[in-house]
Design a protein around this motif. Structure first.
Motif, PDB file in Angstrom:
ATOM      1  N   ARG A  49      43.461  38.931  36.671  1.00  0.00           N
ATOM      2  CA  ARG A  49      43.606  40.286  36.120  1.00  0.00           C
ATOM      3  C   ARG A  49      44.051  40.317  34.649  1.00  0.00           C
ATOM      4  N   PRO A  63      46.302  46.694  36.792  1.00  0.00           N
ATOM      5  CA  PRO A  63      47.350  47.631  37.229  1.00  0.00           C
ATOM      6  C   PRO A  63      48.338  47.973  36.116  1.00  0.00           C
ATOM      7  N   GLN A  89      38.468  41.132  39.912  1.00  0.00           N
ATOM      8  CA  GLN A  89      39.811  41.298  39.379  1.00  0.00           C
ATOM      9  C   GLN A  89      39.812  41.636  37.886  1.00  0.00           C
ATOM     10  N   LYS A 118      38.157  43.897  36.626  1.00  0.00           N
ATOM     11  CA  LYS A 118      38.114  45.364  36.580  1.00  0.00           C
ATOM     12  C   LYS A 118      39.399  45.995  37.119  1.00  0.00           C
ATOM     13  N   ASP A 119      40.255  45.167  37.677  1.00  0.00           N
ATOM     14  CA  ASP A 119      41.474  45.669  38.306  1.00  0.00           C
ATOM     15  C   ASP A 119      42.675  45.322  37.428  1.00  0.00           C
TER      16      ASP A 119
END
Length: 388
Positions: A23, A158, A153, A155-156
């Motif tokens: 990520r 947080p 991941q 695109k993910d």
């Protein structure tokens, strides 16, 4: 740039991969243009003015204002130096060598090398040591990452998670550091280059920026594959722990040796660069001699500053500091210092360069936007992460 992929960068990237999988991988690639833009301005300033970063600030603003970037540099340098020596101590522990012996040998060897040669000698030794960082490519390749998981991941991100933001700030702060700005500008001058070398220096800087971040990305990929196969969530506590997971990829002996030489190469290069950055800057702002071309008898201030940085770092590391936490915290501190480092750099490029090389027009607006976004992200992520 090989110094930029130091022990702190390696540890931060490894923790990023272990805790968050892939990520934070995209960030490593986005840093490439930022790193080049910042360091290219130091090239212009060095080759056009013949003065270091500290000298230019002192000339324009006087000694009181010059203490601001100086304090910023010392904080960044000392944190980085302790991180490098801790990384080397961790490597020594892999082979049963006590921490105090490792840091003592490293400090004495580096000081002796610098006192006995000129800049070209130091640079060649550093480049040879830095080549060992390519071993991380071997580790990343043999880790056999899951490319489907990687794409998912990427695109993910947080961005509301404080732990994620803390590591984001650390990655930013271990890539764009105050001491790299001081170092490159002073090193080009000490190397005897002038404006006729501008094109080659720019190419050198761009190649270094790409290489630096690709190596860092390789570390993150290897760690994500080894530690974060199920999406991450693992917290690393020590250098030997990082090495143990890497040995799962290459085997016990090959993995340990490969990891050791790769981490040692970057840490040794960075140790040299960090100490020289601090000594050059203190010499520039104080008006004292500060060149490797000077004999220690002719430039005692330069070599005394270099030696004190090594000694202080060795003492602190021998006291039992936690390497992983320190490395990540140092990166976050660097991210918080970005407004000062990038702000002064931008101002100098706009005002101290001759007309033909001055930062101006549309490119100046783009650089301003890049620096403003970077400094804002560093502050927000660093403060949010630390408070979390």
């Amino acid at each position: 740039m090989l110094a930029d992929t130091d022990a702190g960068s390696v540890i931060t990237a490894a923790q990023s991969g272990a805790q968050w999988g892939y990520r934070l991988l995209l960030l490593q690639l986005l840093i490439i243009p930022l790193l080049f833009v910042a360091q290219e301005l130091t090239v212009r300033l060095a080759l056009s003015t013949g003065k270091g970063y500290g000298e230019l600030i002192l000339k324009r603003f006087g000694p009181w204002v010059a203490t601001v970037p100086m304090v910023t540099l010392i904080i960044s340098c000392f944190g980085a130096l302790v991180t490098e020596m801790s990384g080397l101590a961790g490597v020594g522990q892999l082979f049963g060598v006590p921490v105090w012996q490792t840091v003592g040998i490293v400090a004495l060897a580096i000081f002796a090398m610098v006192c006995s040669g000129n800049y070209n000698t130091v640079e060649r030794v550093a480049l040879v040591l830095g080549v060992f960082e390519f071993a991380f490519f071997v580790v990343a390749w043999h880790a056999r990452p899951d490319y489907g998981q990687m794409l998912a991941q990427l695109k993910d991100m947080p961005l509301t998670d404080r732990n994620y933001l803390y590591l984001l700030a650390a990655n930013l702060g271990t890539s764009i550091m105050p001491w790299t700005i001081f170092y490159q500008q002073s090193a080009l001058i000490d190397k005897g280059l002038d404006i006729s070398h501008l094109k080659a220096a720019r190419l050198d800087t761009f190649s270094g920026a790409v290489l630096c971040q690709i190596i860092t990305a390789a570390v993150l990929i290897a760690a994500a594959a080894a530690f974060g196969a199920h999406g991450g969530g693992m917290i690393l506590d020590s250098v030997p722990q990082i090495a143990q997971a890497f040995t799962a990829v290459l085997g016990e002996n090959a993995g340990r040796i490969t990891f050791a030489i790769a981490l040692s190469g970057g840490a040794l290069v960075a140790t040299i660069v960090v100490c020289l950055s601090a000594a050059w800057a203190m010499g520039e702002i104080s008006g004292r001699r500060h060149s490797l071309a000077d004999h220690p008898r002719d430039a005692p201030w330069f070599y005394a500053a270099f030696g004190l940085m090594l000694l202080a770092g060795a003492i602190l590391v021998s006291s039992g500091v936690n390497l992983v936490r320190l490395a990540i915290a140092t990166g976050v501190i660097n991210a918080l210092l970005l407004p000062v480092a990038l702000g002064f750099l931008y101002w100098l490029a706009r005002n101290e360069l001759p007309a033909q090389h001055r930062l101006k027009g549309a490119y100046a607006c783009c650089v301003a936007a890049i620096f403003l976004i970077t400094a804002s992200v560093g502050l927000y992520a660093g403060i949010s992460g630390a408070l979390g």
